[in-house]
Design an enzyme around this catalytic site. Structure first.
Site, PDB file in Angstrom:
ATOM      1  N   GLU A 114     -11.158  -0.419  12.259  1.00  0.00           N
ATOM      2  CA  GLU A 114     -10.460   0.029  11.049  1.00  0.00           C
ATOM      3  C   GLU A 114      -9.049  -0.545  11.010  1.00  0.00           C
ATOM      4  O   GLU A 114      -8.426  -0.711  12.051  1.00  0.00           O
ATOM      5  CB  GLU A 114     -10.341   1.573  11.070  1.00  0.00           C
ATOM      6  CG  GLU A 114     -11.590   2.249  11.555  1.00  0.00           C
ATOM      7  CD  GLU A 114     -11.491   3.776  11.601  1.00  0.00           C
ATOM      8  OE1 GLU A 114     -10.395   4.321  11.407  1.00  0.00           O
ATOM      9  OE2 GLU A 114     -12.552   4.397  11.823  1.00  0.00           O
ATOM     10  N   LYS A 116      -5.196  -0.216  10.869  1.00  0.00           N
ATOM     11  CA  LYS A 116      -4.335   0.894  11.263  1.00  0.00           C
ATOM     12  C   LYS A 116      -3.228   1.051  10.231  1.00  0.00           C
ATOM     13  O   LYS A 116      -2.270   0.295  10.197  1.00  0.00           O
ATOM     14  CB  LYS A 116      -3.724   0.643  12.641  1.00  0.00           C
ATOM     15  CG  LYS A 116      -2.921   1.809  13.145  1.00  0.00           C
ATOM     16  CD  LYS A 116      -2.494   1.608  14.585  1.00  0.00           C
ATOM     17  CE  LYS A 116      -1.704   2.797  15.093  1.00  0.00           C
ATOM     18  NZ  LYS A 116      -0.446   3.004  14.367  1.00  0.00           N
ATOM     19  N   ASP A 118      -0.069   2.225   8.275  1.00  0.00           N
ATOM     20  CA  ASP A 118       1.256   2.586   8.764  1.00  0.00           C
ATOM     21  C   ASP A 118       1.805   3.704   7.897  1.00  0.00           C
ATOM     22  O   ASP A 118       2.568   3.470   6.960  1.00  0.00           O
ATOM     23  CB  ASP A 118       2.161   1.349   8.715  1.00  0.00           C
ATOM     24  CG  ASP A 118       3.322   1.484   9.680  1.00  0.00           C
ATOM     25  OD1 ASP A 118       3.364   2.491  10.416  1.00  0.00           O
ATOM     26  OD2 ASP A 118       4.172   0.590   9.685  1.00  0.00           O
ATOM     27  N   TYR A 226      -9.871   9.346   8.190  1.00  0.00           N
ATOM     28  CA  TYR A 226     -10.475   8.561   9.261  1.00  0.00           C
ATOM     29  C   TYR A 226     -11.128   9.386  10.363  1.00  0.00           C
ATOM     30  O   TYR A 226     -11.625   8.815  11.333  1.00  0.00           O
ATOM     31  CB  TYR A 226      -9.479   7.579   9.859  1.00  0.00           C
ATOM     32  CG  TYR A 226      -8.172   8.180  10.332  1.00  0.00           C
ATOM     33  CD1 TYR A 226      -8.134   9.091  11.373  1.00  0.00           C
ATOM     34  CD2 TYR A 226      -6.982   7.794   9.734  1.00  0.00           C
ATOM     35  CE1 TYR A 226      -6.942   9.625  11.803  1.00  0.00           C
ATOM     36  CE2 TYR A 226      -5.782   8.313  10.161  1.00  0.00           C
ATOM     37  CZ  TYR A 226      -5.766   9.236  11.197  1.00  0.00           C
ATOM     38  OH  TYR A 226      -4.586   9.758  11.618  1.00  0.00           O
ATOM     39  N   LYS A 315      -2.321  -3.333  18.321  1.00  0.00           N
ATOM     40  CA  LYS A 315      -1.166  -3.517  17.432  1.00  0.00           C
ATOM     41  C   LYS A 315      -0.914  -5.000  17.136  1.00  0.00           C
ATOM     42  O   LYS A 315      -1.081  -5.854  18.001  1.00  0.00           O
ATOM     43  CB  LYS A 315       0.099  -2.910  18.068  1.00  0.00           C
ATOM     44  CG  LYS A 315      -0.010  -1.404  18.326  1.00  0.00           C
ATOM     45  CD  LYS A 315       0.293  -0.568  17.099  1.00  0.00           C
ATOM     46  CE  LYS A 315       1.768  -0.374  16.860  1.00  0.00           C
ATOM     47  NZ  LYS A 315       2.369   0.697  17.662  1.00  0.00           N
ATOM     48  N   CYS A 409      33.653 -27.147   2.141  1.00  0.00           N
ATOM     49  CA  CYS A 409      32.236 -27.404   2.396  1.00  0.00           C
ATOM     50  C   CYS A 409      32.064 -27.962   3.810  1.00  0.00           C
ATOM     51  O   CYS A 409      32.753 -28.919   4.180  1.00  0.00           O
ATOM     52  CB  CYS A 409      31.703 -28.398   1.367  1.00  0.00           C
ATOM     53  SG  CYS A 409      30.026 -28.947   1.740  1.00  0.00           S
ATOM     54  N   CYS A 412      30.880 -31.846   3.142  1.00  0.00           N
ATOM     55  CA  CYS A 412      31.696 -32.872   2.472  1.00  0.00           C
ATOM     56  C   CYS A 412      33.174 -32.488   2.354  1.00  0.00           C
ATOM     57  O   CYS A 412      33.958 -33.251   1.790  1.00  0.00           O
ATOM     58  CB  CYS A 412      31.124 -33.188   1.097  1.00  0.00           C
ATOM     59  SG  CYS A 412      31.422 -31.887  -0.126  1.00  0.00           S
ATOM     60  N   CYS A 427      29.680 -25.185  -3.063  1.00  0.00           N
ATOM     61  CA  CYS A 427      30.467 -26.379  -2.785  1.00  0.00           C
ATOM     62  C   CYS A 427      30.693 -27.072  -4.122  1.00  0.00           C
ATOM     63  O   CYS A 427      29.771 -27.231  -4.917  1.00  0.00           O
ATOM     64  CB  CYS A 427      29.686 -27.290  -1.836  1.00  0.00           C
ATOM     65  SG  CYS A 427      30.201 -29.018  -1.912  1.00  0.00           S
ATOM     66  N   CYS A 433      28.556 -34.663  -2.380  1.00  0.00           N
ATOM     67  CA  CYS A 433      28.232 -33.967  -1.131  1.00  0.00           C
ATOM     68  C   CYS A 433      26.883 -34.446  -0.605  1.00  0.00           C
ATOM     69  O   CYS A 433      25.875 -34.357  -1.284  1.00  0.00           O
ATOM     70  CB  CYS A 433      28.215 -32.459  -1.364  1.00  0.00           C
ATOM     71  SG  CYS A 433      27.716 -31.503   0.068  1.00  0.00           S
TER      72      CYS A 433
END
Ligand code: D41
Length: 673
Positions: A114, A116, A118, A226, A315, A409, A412, A427, A433
């Protein structure tokens, strides 16, 4: 020595108590689950080595959460057990061997496998078929009475179906918040400047522990059953899977991903199949659970302390881990946008080793108060780029450094500008650049733009580095001999590349416009522009006012377009691209749009979230073929929002504006109408 161990044990206990409170009581965990589990196991191991130090108030001496005092307490008639974990195939094989040894069998074992979920474990009690009580698992013996809240969950029947209903039936299951509901809840919360939940599980926990059931009702929780608990009456079943089928017949919700598998091989096959599906599932899972299917074997195996011997959780690798933030670099994107990138002490998370993660932008850095030297939480979910989600402020030493936006920058040296009201800093170097040059060329060659097969990111970087191209027009002056000399290239690949470049010389106007990389002009906008102007010269000449008559174009985008075509450099590159001697790019004849009578013709549709049956691109192509317009943002002019999983702000906006929201099935219907 022993004193040190004792000290260590006490410290672990204090730390675990602190984090258990944050997690279970306040629903605001500060460290990843994986870290909590590690601390817990450390304590368990130390206590196992030194049982003389075990005390009844140690976090290891109770399984589960401290019940909140505000709910009345419920004693479970049959204790709710916990599950042991494995993290690898080897550990799973050891589990399987233990079972077979204990059962003294040569046969492969059959398991119910199955996902799992959460969420939170709860117990439901039905008397004469009527839901009379619902309780959280609590410490396994005593939980909280959450009946009124559970009654608001649509999928939980208030009365069981069918004829043969036992006098008393207790079922166990997991309450969870579907991803879509979680995204919607958080989108609403951030729109209202309220605190958001870290993940669907905490949201589910917070929602279930509301004292006002009206609040819970608003949170769209769901549940899958379940297992059976206490049963008084006839409910014959020889296997776990039969029991689940019976629950289904009684009208109880049971996950439909559950399968019967054989041996370790069957378990591993299921594990990988579910892991692959994980992102597409509408709910969060953190692994799978295997249960010996045969109930007489379950009875033979029994349980150890609080967990059954016959079941195990396998897991998935944690999607969140903790590590050290060692530094921050700023990456320059195609439009000059500066992205702070975290340099991390390498950490294994989400199944890979991560040493860089995005910090998104400086607003996020400030909001999350992240500093260099911090212990940070890194998240890598599915195929998305790893990100730093938070700093663990309780682990600060005081020597951490604030993160500053550079003034120039890093590539550049041009000035950095930060526009009022925009999260992103840029920039100002433009195509001067190097970083922006490279990114602009990568974008130009990419699949949805000019689609130059073989001209990938790495090669573009190589070509720019070698000074062979500076602008996108230079691509068309490349020669085979030149390319073949590059590292990792050869005669054949150079030939292929030249062929791909040649193929790209015939292109639709829409792709070409998109390929130019004008800010905020995505594929949809490029298509609208191509439809509206039918040629590049007319588009170049358009002013802001005129542009705003094109669908999906507002004042901001119009400004970007005009600005783009005012740059002499851009005009020069376009001229070169169209020049017979250089680029020789030609536009495909525009296909005549058939006057379509489909239900979607002329409608404006926005696509959001993850679709499951088709890709977003496929959905878009079908919509376009049906005569619909596909745009990128929801407005009052939007006719439909096609919403998949993990739909976020666009969904909430569409809801606010009263836009019709459709799913894939509804799209299918509209397309065939
Ligand atoms: O999906 C789940 N989270 C899940 C949890 C599941 N599919 N099966 C479970 N089965 C059990 C036993 C075998 C003890 C009946 C469980 C849990 N327990 C469980 N959930 C929380 C603690 C234990």
């Amino acid at each position: 020595m022993t004193q040190r161990v004792q000290q260590q044990i006490e410290q672990l206990r204090a730390e675990l108590r602190h984090h258990a409170n944050l997690y279970y009581v306040l629903d605001q965990p500060e460290i990843p689950d994986a870290e909590y589990d590690r601390l817990y196991r450390q304590l368990q191991d130390l206590e196992a080595e030194h049982p003389e130090y075990i005390r009844s108030d140690s976090p290891t001496q109770r399984v589960g959460a401290k019940p909140l005092t505000s709910f009345s307490q419920v004693r479970h008639r049959v204790p709710m057990l916990s599950l042991d974990n494995v993290f690898s195939e080897d550990e799973l094989a050891a589990f399987n061997k233990r079972l077979r040894d204990r059962l003294e069998t040569e046969q492969e074992l059959v398991f119910s496998a199955e996902p799992k979920l959460d969420g939170l474990a709860v117990s439901l009690v039905y008397e004469q078929g009527e839901l009379v009580q619902a309780a959280t698992r609590g410490d396994g013996n005593t939980g909280e009475d959450v009946t009124s809240n559970i009654r608001t969950i649509q999928s939980v029947p208030l009365r069981l179906l069918g004829e043969k209903i036992p006098d008393v039936l207790e079922v166990r299951g997991e309450v969870f918040m579907p991803k879509a509901a979680f995204n919607k809840l958080n989108a609403e919360a951030s729109a209202n400047d309220e605190k958001t939940f870290v993940n669907p599980r905490n949201a589910a926990a917070g929602s279930l522990r509301q004292l006002d059931p009206a609040v819970t009702a608003h949170r769209s929780l769901a549940m899958y059953c379940y297992a059976l608990g206490y049963v008084d009456g006839d409910l014959p079943s020889h296997t776990h899977s039969e029991a689940l089928a019976t629950l289904r017949h009684l009208g109880l919700p049971v996950c439909n991903e559950i399968e019967i598998v054989t041996g370790v091989e069957g378990c591993m096959h299921f594990y990988h199949a579910i892991l692959k599906k994980r992102d597409a599932l509408p709910y969060d899972i953190d692994g799978v659970v295997y249960k010996v299917d045969d109930i007489s074997l379950q009875e033979k195996l029994g349980f150890v302390s609080r967990a059954p011997r016959w079941a195990i959780a396998h897991k998935f690798p944690a999607q969140e881990e903790m590590t050290q933030l060692e530094g921050v670099d700023f990456q320059v994107g195609r439009t000059g946008a500066l992205t702070p990138v975290a340099r991390l002490k390498p950490v294994f998370v989400g199944g890979v080793t991560v040493s860089n993660a995005t910090l998104h932008n400086m607003d996020e850095v400030r909001r999350k108060d992240i500093r260099v030297g911090d212990t940070v939480i890194v998240r890598r979910a599915g195929d998305v780029i790893p990100e730093v989600v938070a700093a663990v402020t309780s682990r600060r030493s005081g020597d951490e450094d604030m993160i500053h936006l550079p003034e120039h920058c890093p590539v550049c040296q041009s000035d950095i500008e930060q526009v009022e009201g925009e999260a992103v800093a840029r920039c100002t170097g433009g195509l001067f650049c190097r970083a922006q040059q490279v990114e602009a060329i990568k974008h130009f060659a990419s699949r949805k733009a000019m689609d130059i097969d073989g001209l990938g990111d790495k090669l573009v970087e190589q070509l720019v580095e070698a000074g062979m191209i500076k602008s996108v027009a230079d691509i068309y002056t490349l020669e085979k001999e030149q390319i073949a000399k590059l590292e990792r290239m050869g005669e054949k690949s150079a030939e292929n590349l030249i062929a791909a470049i040649d193929r790209s010389r015939t292109v639709s106007l829409a792709r070409f416009i998109y390929a130019l990389g004008i800010r905020e002009v995505g594929e949809a906008t490029a298509r609208n522009l191509a439809d509206a102007y039918q040629g590049i010269e007319k588009l170049k000449a358009a002013d802001e006012e005129d542009l705003q008559t094109v669908p999906d174009i507002g004042p901001v985008v119009a400004k970007h377009i005009v600005h783009f075509f005012r740059q002499p450099h851009n005009l020069e590159v376009i001229d070169q691209l169209l020049d017979k001697k250089i680029g020789a790019i030609q536009f495909e004849a525009v296909p005549v749009v058939k006057a379509s009578s489909s239900a979607l013709s002329g409608k404006t549709v926005v696509i959001t979230g993850t679709l499951s049956g088709i890709t977003r691109d496929e959905a878009k192509q079908s919509l376009l073929a049906a005569g619909a317009k596909v745009t990128g943002s929801v407005s009052a002019k939007t006719d439909y929002l096609l919403a998949g999983e993990k739909a976020g702000s666009k969904l909430s906006k569409a809801e606010k504006l009263g836009v019709t929201i459709i799913d894939e099935a509804a799209l299918e219907k509209l397309l065939s109408a």
